[in-house]
Design an enzyme around this catalytic site. Structure first.
Site, mmCIF file in Angstrom:
data_model
loop_
_atom_site.group_PDB
_atom_site.id
_atom_site.type_symbol
_atom_site.label_atom_id
_atom_site.label_comp_id
_atom_site.label_asym_id
_atom_site.label_seq_id
_atom_site.Cartn_x
_atom_site.Cartn_y
_atom_site.Cartn_z
ATOM 1 N N ARG A 260 0.841 -1.203 0.000
ATOM 2 C CA ARG A 260 0.000 0.000 0.000
ATOM 3 C C ARG A 260 0.869 1.244 0.000
ATOM 4 N NH1 ARG A 260 -4.787 -1.912 4.287
ATOM 5 N NH2 ARG A 260 -5.219 -3.878 3.210
ATOM 6 N N ARG A 275 2.452 1.173 10.106
ATOM 7 C CA ARG A 275 1.883 1.574 8.816
ATOM 8 C C ARG A 275 2.994 1.469 7.764
ATOM 9 N NH1 ARG A 275 -2.907 4.103 8.162
ATOM 10 N NH2 ARG A 275 -2.969 4.683 10.361
ATOM 11 N N GLU A 347 -6.351 -1.055 15.313
ATOM 12 C CA GLU A 347 -7.004 -2.007 14.408
ATOM 13 C C GLU A 347 -6.026 -3.087 13.964
ATOM 14 O OE1 GLU A 347 -7.785 -2.931 10.025
ATOM 15 O OE2 GLU A 347 -7.612 -0.788 10.403
ATOM 16 N N SER A 350 -10.221 -6.165 9.930
ATOM 17 C CA SER A 350 -11.515 -5.642 9.469
ATOM 18 C C SER A 350 -12.250 -6.778 8.789
ATOM 19 C CB SER A 350 -11.334 -4.478 8.486
ATOM 20 O OG SER A 350 -10.947 -3.309 9.152
ATOM 21 N N ARG A 388 1.053 -6.454 12.582
ATOM 22 C CA ARG A 388 0.455 -5.830 13.771
ATOM 23 C C ARG A 388 0.299 -6.845 14.903
ATOM 24 N NH1 ARG A 388 -3.452 -0.708 12.446
ATOM 25 N NH2 ARG A 388 -1.972 0.341 11.062
#
Length: 423
Positions: A260, A275, A347, A350, A388
Site C-alpha cells: 500500500r 503503517r 485495528e 476488518s 500488527r
C-alpha cells in the site's frame, strides 16, 4: 456496483442511502444518463427495423425493374444514423458504468450514523490489559534494543515505511502466520491458497480498488498492480463464474505480502512498523448465497477473534459507523488489539460483508438447479494482519529486562523457544 433497476424503482431510497455516507443525491444524474442510453437503444432498434423494411422494398423494386434510387438514398441515411448510434450506445454505457463504479456500497441499517471513527460503536471487550511494573516500551524500542528490528537498514534498501526483521523476530512473524493459517484451515474450514501478488485492472476493479483508489496502490511498468490485500485475488477467483448453490459457501484463506502506498498518511505512525508499504496478512474470504452472508459475517469475525484470544491479546470489537465504513462494505467490524507501548487499541482486523456489491462488479453468480443465475454475496476479513500481531505480542509479552516471552501457542512454531533475547 449498484443495480440500475433498483435505482429506477426507488431513487429516493438510493439517495437516502448515499446521504448516510455524506454523498449528495445522484439518482437524478444517473437516471438521466440511463434514459439517454435507453432512448438511444430504442432509436437504434427502430432504425434497424426501418433498414430491414427498406432493404425488402429495394429488393422488390429491383426485381420489378423499378427505380430504387430514392429508396437507396433513404437506406443510406438510415445506415448513417445507425452507425452514429453504434458509437453513441457504448459511449453512454461507458459513462453510466463509470459513474456507478465510483459510488460506494449502501450501508446496512445496523450501521450507526457518524462522520468518523469517533462514532464507531464498541460491541465487545475481551481480556484485561496487563499491568506493568515499569512503563511498557513501544515495539520499535524493544526490537532495536534486541538488535532484531532494523529500520535504518530497511531505509537504506527501500526508503521509509519498511522494516528488516532478523533472527527470532523474523521467526516469530513466520510463526504467527503459520499459526493463523493452521487455525483457519484446521478449525474453521477455510481452504488455503497461494495467490499472485500482481493482478490486472479487471481484478482490481472487481473488488472496488479501481478506479477510485488508484493513488493508494503501487502500479508496475507493464500495467499490473501490486495487491493491497489477498482479498483482491481470492475474491476474483469467482469473477465471471456461475457457481453451484450446493457448493456455497466457499471459504478461502491466504498468507501473502500486501502493498500500500499509504497516500494521505504522511506524518501518521512514521515510527515503527504500524503503517508499512509492505506487510504480511492472513486474509479470509467467503463467497456465499445471499441468505447466508450475515451469519457468515459473524462467523468470520469470530474466527479472527479466536486468534487474538489464543494469543492472549486483549481486544475489542467495533462496529464501524457510516463515515468510517469502507467503499465496498455494507457493514464492517474492526477488531482492535491493545498495544501497551502506545496505551491504546489499534485495528488489527476488518471483517466486512459487501453483499452483492463486488459480485456485480465482477459478474460472480450462482445458480440453483436449472434456475436463473443471481449474484453471490462476498465477504472478506483479516485473520489477522501479521505485522500488527507481531507488534501486539512484543508489547504485551515484554519483560522488564527487554526480552519478550513467546506465547505458548506459538512455541511449537518456534522450536520450543520460550523467550526472545538480544541477538
Amino acid at each position: 456496483m449498484h443495480d440500475i433497476k433498483t435505482i429506477r424503482e426507488d431513487a429516493a431510497a438510493f439517495d437516502k442511502g448515499l446521504a448516510r455516507r455524506g454523498i449528495l443525491p445522484l439518482s437524478g444524474e444517473i437516471l438521466e444518463l440511463d434514459e439517454q442510453r435507453r432512448t438511444a437503444l430504442a432509436k437504434q432498434q427502430e432504425l434497424q427495423a426501418q433498414r430491414n423494411a427498406l432493404s425488402k422494398k429495394i429488393g422488390e423494386a429491383k426485381r420489378n425493374k423499378q427505380d430504387s434510387s430514392a429508396l437507396e438514398a433513404e437506406g443510406a441515411r438510415v445506415r448513417a444514423e445507425i452507425e452514429a448510434l453504434d458509437a453513441e450506445g457504448p459511449r453512454l454505457d461507458g459513462l453510466l458504468r463509470d459513474m456507478l463504479a465510483k459510488i460506494p456500497n449502501l450501508l446496512d441499517t445496523a450501521v450507526p450514523d457518524g462522520k468518523d471513527e469517533t462514532a464507531n460503536k464498541q460491541e465487545k471487550l475481551w481480556g484485561t490489559p496487563r499491568e506493568f511494573a515499569v512503563p511498557p516500551k513501544p515495539h520499535f524500542e524493544l526490537g532495536e534494543t534486541l538488535g532484531l528490528m532494523d529500520f535504518a537498514g530497511a531505509a537504506k534498501l527501500a526508503g521509509a515505511r519498511f522494516t528488516v526483521l532478523k533472527g527470532a523476530l523474523a521467526r516469530l512473524e513466520r510463526a504467527l502466520g503459520q499459526f493463523m493459517l493452521d487455525t483457519h484451515t484446521g478449525e474453521f474450514g477455510y481452504s488455503e491458497a497461494v495467490v499472485p501478488l500482481l493482478v490486472n485492472d479487471a481484478t482490481m476493479f472487481g473488488t472496488g480498488q479501481l478506479p477510485k483508489f488508484a493513488e493508494d496502490l503501487f502500479a508496475t511498468t507493464d500495467g499490473r498492480w501490486l495487491i493491497p490485500t489477498a482479498e483482491v485475488p481470492l475474491t476474483n477467483l469467482a469473477a465471471g463464474e456461475i457457481l453451484s448453490a450446493a457448493k456455497l459457501p466457499l471459504r478461502m484463506t491466504a498468507l501473502s505480502y500486501c502493498f500500500r502506498s499509504e497516500a494521505g498518511s504522511a506524518g501518521r505512525d512514521v515510527r515503527g512498523m504500524l503503517r508499512q508499504h509492505q506487510f504480511s496478512k492472513v486474509e479470509l474470504v467467503s463467497i456465499t448465497l445471499p441468505e447466508q452472508s450475515w451469519d457468515e459475517h459473524e462467523r468470520m469475525t469470530r474466527a479472527a477473534e479466536t486468534i487474538l484470544e489464543r494469543l492472549g491479546l486483549p481486544y475489542r470489537r467495533m462496529l464501524l459507523c457510516a463515515g468510517d465504513t469502507g467503499f465496498s462494505s455494507a457493514k464492517t467490524y474492526d477488531l482492535e488489539v491493545w498495544m501497551p507501548g502506545q496505551g491504546t487499541y489499534r485495528e488489527i482486523s476488518s471483517c466486512s460483508n459487501t453483499l452483492a456489491f463486488q459480485a456485480r462488479r465482477m459478474n460472480a453468480r450462482y445458480r440453483v438447479g436449472d434456475g436463473k443465475p443471481d449474484f453471490v454475496h462476498t465477504l472478506n476479513g483479516s485473520g489477522l494482519a501479521v505485522g500488527r500481531a507481531l507488534i501486539a505480542v512484543m508489547e504485551n509479552y515484554q519483560n522488564e529486562d527487554g526480552s519478550i516471552a513467546v506465547p505458548e501457542v506459538l512455541r511449537p512454531y518456534m522450536g520450543g523457544m520460550e523467550s526472545i533475547t538480544a541477538a
